[in-house]
Design an enzyme around this catalytic site. Structure first.
Site, mmCIF file in Angstrom:
data_model
loop_
_atom_site.group_PDB
_atom_site.id
_atom_site.type_symbol
_atom_site.label_atom_id
_atom_site.label_comp_id
_atom_site.label_asym_id
_atom_site.label_seq_id
_atom_site.Cartn_x
_atom_site.Cartn_y
_atom_site.Cartn_z
ATOM 1 N N CYS A 44 -58.822 -36.382 -37.577
ATOM 2 C CA CYS A 44 -59.482 -35.711 -36.461
ATOM 3 C C CYS A 44 -59.380 -34.192 -36.601
ATOM 4 C CB CYS A 44 -58.864 -36.171 -35.161
ATOM 5 S SG CYS A 44 -58.883 -37.959 -35.035
ATOM 6 N N ARG A 74 -48.949 -27.304 -62.783
ATOM 7 C CA ARG A 74 -50.320 -27.802 -62.783
ATOM 8 C C ARG A 74 -50.834 -28.139 -64.187
ATOM 9 N NH1 ARG A 74 -53.833 -26.249 -58.714
ATOM 10 N NH2 ARG A 74 -52.430 -24.527 -58.256
ATOM 11 N N GLY A 78 -48.199 -21.171 -63.894
ATOM 12 C CA GLY A 78 -49.460 -20.593 -63.437
ATOM 13 C C GLY A 78 -50.664 -20.871 -64.294
HETATM 14 C C1 LIG Z 1 -45.065 -23.212 -58.281
HETATM 15 C C2 LIG Z 1 -44.258 -22.527 -59.287
HETATM 16 C C3 LIG Z 1 -44.478 -22.759 -60.644
HETATM 17 C C4 LIG Z 1 -45.570 -23.670 -61.169
HETATM 18 O O1 LIG Z 1 -46.841 -23.146 -60.970
HETATM 19 P P1 LIG Z 1 -48.101 -23.843 -61.683
HETATM 20 O O2 LIG Z 1 -49.236 -23.009 -61.272
HETATM 21 O O3 LIG Z 1 -48.187 -25.231 -61.137
HETATM 22 O O4 LIG Z 1 -47.853 -23.836 -63.130
HETATM 23 C C5 LIG Z 1 -43.650 -22.131 -61.550
HETATM 24 N N1 LIG Z 1 -42.671 -21.288 -61.146
HETATM 25 C C6 LIG Z 1 -42.431 -21.034 -59.835
HETATM 26 C C7 LIG Z 1 -41.338 -20.121 -59.470
HETATM 27 C C8 LIG Z 1 -43.221 -21.644 -58.879
HETATM 28 O O5 LIG Z 1 -42.995 -21.363 -57.579
#
Ligand SMILES: *Cc1c(COP(=O)(O)O)cnc(C)c1O
Length: 423
Positions: free
Chosen positions: A345, A276, A239
């Site tokens: 489109c 990310r 996250g």
């Molecule tokens: C998508 C996800 C992540 C990664 O999230 P980021 O925001 O890309 O770091 C980590 N753990 C779980 C369980 C996810 O679904």
């Protein structure tokens, strides 16, 4: 920090001029910088060196097996969310004991395969799932490790589509139910319920929501310990936000300073699942300007990349910086506001709205920045568009890591029933 920079008014990826790549491989084209990718992984590893967490890169952010292999070689584990991602993880050579598996909707087939392969643990999202994994493990004569994904009910202050830790979201299990599960462990003889997991959302730029969630879960772990329930793993999810525009996300160092003491006190093995943070700024989407169009009310730049190549602007209203591959320093810099749109489109097919841009000519190339995460991995064939080529740049070397799809690929799994062929 990334390795996409102008040299003599031309945009480079590491030591390679991106325009040369666009001409050689065609557009739309995803270009990844190996050293940016690895650099982000190492940054996180260093920031948390004191507790040596297992950093499980989140495969869904960018699932190309070359990207996975590059990270696995540096010691990363992988966070998967489907049987397809398990296949990719193993194909990339990830040791099964470094794979963690989350998803609210795991199927029997996926669970069985993951057990057979011997993954580190499942992140469980419901009691039904717990019962199912117990049943399958029994049938296979195995004891499966699981962590309970807790929904800590915190507000991560990000786009509501990428919020996952509120009780109104489908993810995880509330504390009260989790407590009941831990106290009833003996009802699941084929499970080793050995950890807790949280993942509260994505593109989170402040540390407060992380701290709030971790505090809640750390208290929960202490409470369980008092009841004689000892855990082994604390999975704090992913996250971490990155810079797309003017965000000022916490750095890995700042993040670690704030949460390291909390994590250390638990004495548990820490798992992290960044996606990310590692891949986001490591990739760009290179596109060609097809037409510049003026209507009585607006100006449009029509490019050869669309929402099928990069859906984030359409899906989340996400901002991506858009840069020309050549800056025309010599001409008077006039700017205008444009909608930068794809060929699809749908009016929702845009990469930027009302974006101030320098003068752009038909045939020019543009770079859509920070497209390394949730770019190609969310792409589709909508409008029967072949998915883009992906290349990896390592200093002055370039490797094609996914061929551009062909029209044959589009119809590969389709067939016309005999009666329609008059047979
Ligand atoms: C998508 C996800 C992540 C990664 O999230 P980021 O925001 O890309 O770091 C980590 N753990 C779980 C369980 C996810 O679904």
């Amino acid at each position: 920090m990334h390795e996409f920079k102008y040299v003599n008014s031309q945009l480079y990826c590491e030591k390679v001029r991106i325009e040369d790549l666009a001409k050689k491989f065609g557009t739309p084209l995803y270009v990844y910088s190996y050293h940016t990718l690895i650099g982000h992984f190492i940054k996180l590893e260093k920031a948390f060196a004191k507790i040596k967490p297992l950093i499980c890169y989140s495969v869904k952010a960018n699932s190309n097996i070359a990207i996975l292999k590059a990270l696995v070689d540096k010691g990363a584990g992988l966070d998967i969310v489907s049987g397809g991602e398990l296949f990719r993880a193993l194909r990339a050579g990830c040791p099964p004991e470094k794979i963690v598996y989350a998803s609210v909707g795991k199927t029997e087939k996926e669970i069985e395969e993951a057990i057979r392969r011997g993954i580190l643990f499942f992140n469980i999202e419901s009691i039904s799932e717990l019962e199912l994994i117990n049943k399958i493990s029994c049938r296979l004569g195995e004891k499966s490790r699981v962590a309970i994904r807790i929904n800590p009910d915190v507000e991560p202050k990000t786009h509501h589509y990428i919020t996952t830790g509120k009780l109104t979201n489908k993810f995880g299990i509330d504390f009260d139910t989790a407590r009941i599960i831990f106290l009833a462990q003996n009802d699941f003889p084929h499970l080793d319920i050995c950890g807790v997991h949280i993942h509260i959302g994505s593109q989170i730029t402040e540390s407060a929501p992380f701290i709030a969630a971790i505090k809640k879960v750390v208290n929960f772990i202490a409470e369980l310990r008092k009841k004689g329930i000892a855990l082994k793993y604390l999975n704090i999810g992913g996250g971490l936000g990155i810079i797309y525009d003017k965000e000022t996300p916490q750095t890995a160092e700042e993040f670690s300073k704030k949460i390291l003491p909390l994590l250390k006190n638990t004495g548990l093995k820490i798992i992290m699942e960044p996606g990310r943070f590692i891949a986001g700024n490591s990739g760009i989407l290179v596109t060609k300007v097809l037409f510049v169009k003026k209507t009585p009310l607006k100006r449009f730049i029509i490019i050869d990349a669309g929402m099928n190549d990069l859906i984030r602007p359409s899906l989340y209203g996400a901002y991506h910086e858009i840069l020309p591959l050549r800056t025309t320093n010599h001409e008077p810099r006039t700017t205008n506001r444009y909608d930068i749109v794809g060929p699809i489109c749908e009016s929702g097919d845009f990469l930027a709205k009302d974006r101030e841009m320098p003068k752009v000519r038909e045939g020019d190339y543009l770079a859509i920045m920070s497209a390394g995460a949730y770019g190609f991995s969310m792409s589709s064939n909508y409008n029967s568009r072949c998915r883009a080529e992906e290349v990896l740049v390592v200093k002055d070397r370039v490797f094609a890591i996914r061929k551009r799809e062909s029209c044959r690929d589009l119809v590969r799994n389709e067939s016309i029933p005999p009666f329609l062929l008059g047979l």
